[in-house]
Design a protein around this motif. Structure first.
Motif, short mmCIF file in Angstrom:
data_model
loop_
_atom_site.label_atom_id
_atom_site.label_comp_id
_atom_site.label_asym_id
_atom_site.label_seq_id
_atom_site.Cartn_x
_atom_site.Cartn_y
_atom_site.Cartn_z
N PHE A 1 0.85 -1.20 0.00
CA PHE A 1 0.00 0.00 0.00
C PHE A 1 0.89 1.25 0.00
O PHE A 1 0.67 2.20 -0.75
N GLY B 1 0.89 1.81 -3.78
CA GLY B 1 -0.35 2.58 -3.80
C GLY B 1 -0.16 4.05 -3.54
O GLY B 1 -0.69 4.91 -4.26
N TYR C 1 -7.00 -6.02 2.45
CA TYR C 1 -5.63 -5.52 2.45
C TYR C 1 -4.70 -6.48 1.70
O TYR C 1 -3.77 -6.07 1.02
N THR D 1 -4.62 -5.81 -1.85
CA THR D 1 -3.76 -4.69 -2.23
C THR D 1 -2.32 -5.15 -2.41
O THR D 1 -1.59 -4.64 -3.27
N GLN D 2 -1.90 -6.12 -1.58
CA GLN D 2 -0.53 -6.63 -1.71
C GLN D 2 -0.35 -7.37 -3.04
O GLN D 2 0.68 -7.24 -3.71
N ASP E 1 -0.86 2.82 -10.17
CA ASP E 1 -0.16 1.78 -9.43
C ASP E 1 1.19 1.41 -10.06
O ASP E 1 2.03 0.78 -9.42
N VAL F 1 -4.75 0.33 -5.65
CA VAL F 1 -4.13 -0.17 -4.43
C VAL F 1 -4.28 0.83 -3.29
O VAL F 1 -4.63 0.47 -2.17
N GLY F 2 -4.02 2.11 -3.56
CA GLY F 2 -4.08 3.12 -2.51
C GLY F 2 -5.43 3.21 -1.86
O GLY F 2 -5.55 3.19 -0.63
N GLY G 1 -6.40 -0.10 0.03
CA GLY G 1 -5.67 -0.19 1.29
C GLY G 1 -6.26 0.74 2.34
O GLY G 1 -6.38 0.39 3.51
N ASN G 2 -6.63 1.94 1.92
CA ASN G 2 -7.24 2.92 2.81
C ASN G 2 -8.55 2.38 3.39
O ASN G 2 -8.83 2.52 4.58
#
Length: 501
Positions: free
Chosen positions: A58, A62, A136, A139-140, A307, A395-396, A399-400
């Motif tokens: 992230f 991200g 999450y 996102t990885q 990304d 991703v950002g 993750g948020n």
């Protein structure tokens, strides 16, 4: 040739990490070593583990993408998260370390069942942890796929598949012992990589003043802590403060590491080391600004997705050896957090839901528990891997959203509940339930365009869950809890001092 050098360095790095994971297998004797590493680690290992899992894919993939699009406002996330590390240590570190020794708890739901004497609280918080961890973890994988896509030049789906195969061997083998040791190595790589990118990019830009001048020419709003128009407003600034400074206490992949330190006296050093190394690694975010300038002046092709900003900047402007090291740093961020999330997700299913709720605390053999944990971890890997083929957001932002799920579901019942004797079981059940429902529901509503609150969806859910927790606690009858047994605390304190000597 340059492409081959990057690949070779990346492969060598991965082989080292895989070797650590495989060698750690012989130390995996029971659930205690698989999930909390036997509680035997020193301050450097814990500190770098906390900072590396806070950073994650992230942060390394991200956030540079969000900086590329929005400028300096996105730096607020890393600034507030650095403060969040201090806040989490200040509020939770000593109580959680003392409690885990007192009650032999391995997970956050373990602790919360003891605090509220409620299987329902355990089950709800376990589901919240599982839900946030799945989001999450995606996102990885997206970050992993984006990086390998640029390095190897392969299709995104093939890139994700390659990364997940490597990750699976690494995670299933070593458990938390390999996670902590590889976090230590990986954070060193991340700090070095971030410094190289920050300094190297600044030289390319001609210094900080020249960078800011060029950013101002693109859009003066990108220099401000928030924008006067658009989506990144003063409410965004407030949201980031609440979510990353206060909400850090609800991040299970971070705060469960408080369980693992050998002695409580080491925590103060771990706090300083963890916050400092995270702050330095956050310098990578400048790659988003550098890339934006390069794209605007025609020196770099515009990325197909934000990304891809950090991987493309690295591959375009650094020599192959340095690029290989930098890609290893990005891989380090992704892999360290992936293992942490997979372990907390599997512990939520195996220990908190299956063993403690479905089996009603029935004892399983250590071997059966360990085997079951590994199979569940593999199942989570497969599920999140398939979901990452068609990710719902950048991703950002994803993750948020996951950070918000953890904060809304866990911060009130954990951070307030372990100190406030007046907090009740009913309040904890409603608070975590509403935190989980609103954090997911508001995020979906926002993505679909149905309704977007002024504050971040996770922050809005956190406010709802906190007000619910305090309000219902004051309206319901107080309950006693062995959690606050002072005699037992004094005994445990003496026992720890004996252990330290």
């Amino acid at each position: 040739m340059s492409h081959s050098v990057i690949v070779i360095i990346g492969v060598l790095y991965l082989l080292v990490i895989l070797a650590i994971g495989i060698l750690s297998t012989k130390h995996q004797k029971d659930m205690d070593t698989f999930y909390v590493g036997g509680r035997r680690f020193g301050p450097w290992l814990i500190a770098l583990g906390i900072s590396s899992t806070t950073m994650s894919g992230f942060g390394f993939i991200g956030l540079p993408g969000l900086v590329y699009e929005n400028g300096y406002p996105m730096f607020m996330i890393s600034i507030f998260a650095t403060g969040g590390i201090f806040v989490s240590f200040l509020i939770l570190a000593k109580p959680m370390r003392r409690i885990t020794q007192k009650f032999n708890s391995l997970t956050i739901p373990d602790l919360l069942e003891i605090r509220y004497n409620s299987k329902a609280v355990r089950g709800i918080t376990a589901l919240a942890i599982l839900g946030g961890a799945v989001g999450y973890q995606m996102t990885q994988y997206i970050a992993l796929g984006s990086m390998i896509e640029v390095v190897l030049g392969v299709d995104y789906k093939w890139a994700v598949s390659i990364g997940v195969v490597i990750l699976t061997i690494y995670v299933i083998s070593g458990g938390m012992i390999s996670a902590v040791w590889t976090d230590f190595i990986q954070m060193i790589v991340m700090v070095g990589g971030a410094l190289i990118i920050f300094i190297g990019g600044l030289v390319m830009m001609g210094g900080m003043s020249e960078l800011n001048t060029q950013i101002a020419d693109i859009d003066p709003e990108m220099l401000n802590p928030y924008h006067s128009t658009g989506e990144i407003t003063i409410f965004t600034f407030i949201s980031y403060f609440i979510l990353y400074m206060i909400g850090h206490q609800g991040q299970p992949h971070v705060v469960t590491k408080f369980y693992m330190i050998r002695k409580m006296s080491m925590l103060k050093w771990a706090c300083i080391i963890g916050a400092a190394t995270y702050a330095i690694s956050s310098l990578l975010l400048f790659s988003g600004l550098y890339a934006r300038v390069m794209v605007e002046n025609g020196s770099m092709e515009a990325p197909a997705s934000p990304d891809l900003v950090a991987p493309m900047f690295i591959s375009n402007f650094f020599n192959p050896v340095v690029a290989g090291i930098l890609f290893s740093a990005v891989m380090a961020a992704i892999m360290s957090t992936s293992e942490a999330f997979l372990l907390i997700a599997s512990s939520s299913i195996v220990r908190d839901i299956y063993q403690q709720i479905i089996k009603k605390g029935e004892k399983l053999s250590q071997k059966k528990e360990l085997v079951l944990s590994r199979w569940i971890t593999l199942a989570i890997i497969v599920f999140t891997f398939l979901m990452s083929f068609n990710p719902p957001a950048l991703v950002g932002w994803l993750g948020n959203a996951s950070w918000g799920i953890f904060a809304a579901s866990l911060v009130p019942v954990l951070s307030i509940g372990i100190f406030w004797k007046r907090a009740t079981r009913t309040a904890a059940i409603w608070s975590s339930t509403l935190g989980l429902i609103f954090s997911i529901g508001l995020y979906i509503a926002s993505v679909k365009g149905w309704y977007t609150p002024k504050l971040d969806t996770g922050v809005t859910a956190l406010i709802i869950s906190t007000v619910t927790f305090i309000g219902i606690s004051l309206m319901t009858k107080p309950q006693s809890s062995i959690f606050f047994d002072k005699k037992s605390d004094r005994f445990e304190s003496k026992k720890e001092k004996t252990m330290e000597i």
